[in-house]
Design an enzyme around this catalytic site. Structure first.
Site, short mmCIF file in Angstrom:
data_model
loop_
_atom_site.label_atom_id
_atom_site.label_comp_id
_atom_site.label_asym_id
_atom_site.label_seq_id
_atom_site.Cartn_x
_atom_site.Cartn_y
_atom_site.Cartn_z
N GLY A 296 0.80 -1.23 0.00
CA GLY A 296 0.00 0.00 0.00
C GLY A 296 0.83 1.28 0.00
O GLY A 296 0.41 2.28 -0.57
N ASP B 171 10.96 -7.18 -0.87
CA ASP B 171 9.66 -7.69 -0.42
C ASP B 171 9.61 -9.19 -0.69
O ASP B 171 9.90 -9.62 -1.81
CB ASP B 171 8.52 -6.99 -1.19
CG ASP B 171 7.15 -7.27 -0.56
OD1 ASP B 171 6.86 -8.43 -0.23
OD2 ASP B 171 6.37 -6.31 -0.41
N ARG C 73 -6.02 -2.01 -5.42
CA ARG C 73 -5.40 -0.79 -4.89
C ARG C 73 -3.96 -0.62 -5.33
O ARG C 73 -3.46 0.48 -5.43
CB ARG C 73 -5.46 -0.82 -3.36
CG ARG C 73 -6.85 -0.54 -2.85
CD ARG C 73 -6.83 -0.51 -1.34
NE ARG C 73 -6.10 -1.66 -0.82
CZ ARG C 73 -6.57 -2.49 0.09
NH1 ARG C 73 -7.75 -2.28 0.60
NH2 ARG C 73 -5.86 -3.50 0.51
N LYS D 184 6.33 -9.81 -5.86
CA LYS D 184 5.99 -8.40 -6.09
C LYS D 184 7.18 -7.62 -6.65
O LYS D 184 6.99 -6.73 -7.49
CB LYS D 184 5.53 -7.76 -4.78
CG LYS D 184 4.12 -8.13 -4.40
CD LYS D 184 3.70 -7.38 -3.16
CE LYS D 184 2.17 -7.39 -3.05
NZ LYS D 184 1.72 -6.66 -1.84
N ASP E 32 4.76 -3.18 6.96
CA ASP E 32 3.56 -3.12 7.80
C ASP E 32 3.78 -3.83 9.14
O ASP E 32 2.84 -4.14 9.83
CB ASP E 32 2.34 -3.69 7.07
CG ASP E 32 2.52 -5.15 6.71
OD1 ASP E 32 3.57 -5.73 7.05
OD2 ASP E 32 1.60 -5.73 6.09
N CYS F 157 14.69 9.71 16.37
CA CYS F 157 14.46 8.47 15.63
C CYS F 157 13.16 7.83 16.11
O CYS F 157 12.46 8.38 16.97
CB CYS F 157 15.65 7.53 15.80
SG CYS F 157 15.69 6.67 17.38
N CYS G 255 13.16 7.22 19.76
CA CYS G 255 12.95 8.44 20.55
C CYS G 255 11.45 8.64 20.78
O CYS G 255 11.02 9.12 21.81
CB CYS G 255 13.48 9.67 19.83
SG CYS G 255 15.27 9.81 19.74
N CYS H 3 -2.24 -3.77 9.93
CA CYS H 3 -2.98 -3.25 8.78
C CYS H 3 -3.99 -4.27 8.29
O CYS H 3 -5.06 -3.93 7.83
CB CYS H 3 -2.03 -2.96 7.63
SG CYS H 3 -0.80 -1.77 8.03
ZN LIG Z 1 16.47 8.02 19.05
#
Ligand SMILES: [Zn+2]
Length: 225
Positions: A3, A24, A35, A48, A92, A133, A136, A150
């Site tokens: 997606g 992937d 989609r 894919k 995902d 990051c 964090c 998902c």
């Molecule tokens: Zn960090």
């Protein structure tokens, strides 16, 4: 190459990216066709990355594509990531997202995080050692049973399309040596009500192993500031 990856790929090719690496492990499934518009019925069962490379090659013959029909894991992440200027996290799974975060920090590779659950999407760009990051912000991946994946929550086409395109935009800014718009900022797109887009600054967390807090601290205490 789902997606988020499909809109990001298309957008990067249009914007002039010339070398792309796709990772992937999954084949194209019937449910992807509606989609993930680059795939066609004859691609069902094909990896894919191969189907996407064929699509790119037909429309953007100048783009060099490297394909890896494997899952990113701890054994291959460093070698895959270190060879690149920028990484788009279009996965995902929280485990993969933290692996991308930690490997990009270790190899000092900038990347853009992206995630979509239901009608809400998020994106954030990380410049290792300079901006906050993923750890964090979130510290640790959620427990398996806490994860609203998902697959369960559904993923809404327009939201994924918008986040994937935004991720490509961040990559192109970084590759052109412009500051990505979402470095140190997290964008949330909530399409559940009247469309809402919110951008929030995120500060590096003291004690996070990415080292961005020390850098920010040093700059704010530098003479003349
Ligand atoms: Zn960090």
């Amino acid at each position: 190459m789902g997606g988020l990856g499909v809109p990001a790929l298309w957008s990067l090719a249009r914007a002039g990216a010339r070398r792309l690496t796709l990772v992937d492990p999954d084949p194209v499934e019937l449910s992807n066709l509606a989609r993930q518009v680059i795939y066609r019925p004859t691609d069902i069962g094909v990896p894919k990355v191969d189907a996407a490379a064929r699509w790119l090659c037909e429309r953007f013959p100048d783009v060099k594509v490297e394909r890896h029909a494997i899952a990113l894991d701890a054994s291959n992440a460093a070698s895959l990531i270190a060879a690149h200027d920028f990484v788009i996290d279009a996965t995902d799974s929280p485990v993969a997202k933290f692996l991308i975060n930690d490997t990009c920090i270790a190899t000092r590779t900038p990347f853009v995080y992206g995630g979509v659950v239901g009608m809400t999407g998020q994106a954030m760009t990380v410049i290792p050692g300079e901006t906050a990051c993923i750890r964090c912000v979130f510290e640790t991946p959620p427990d398996e049973d806490e994860i609203q994946s998902c697959r369960e929550a559904g993923i809404v086409g327009p939201v994924a399309g918008a986040i994937g395109e935004m991720q490509a935009g961040e990559a192109m800014r970084a590759l052109r040596a412009q500051k990505p718009l979402l470095s140190g900022k997290i964008l949330t797109y909530d399409a559940s009500g009247p469309s809402r887009v919110r951008i929030t600054s995120v500060s590096p967390r003291p004690g996070c192993g990415c080292g961005a807090w020390k850098q920010e601290h040093r700059e704010s205490h530098a003479p003349g500031r």
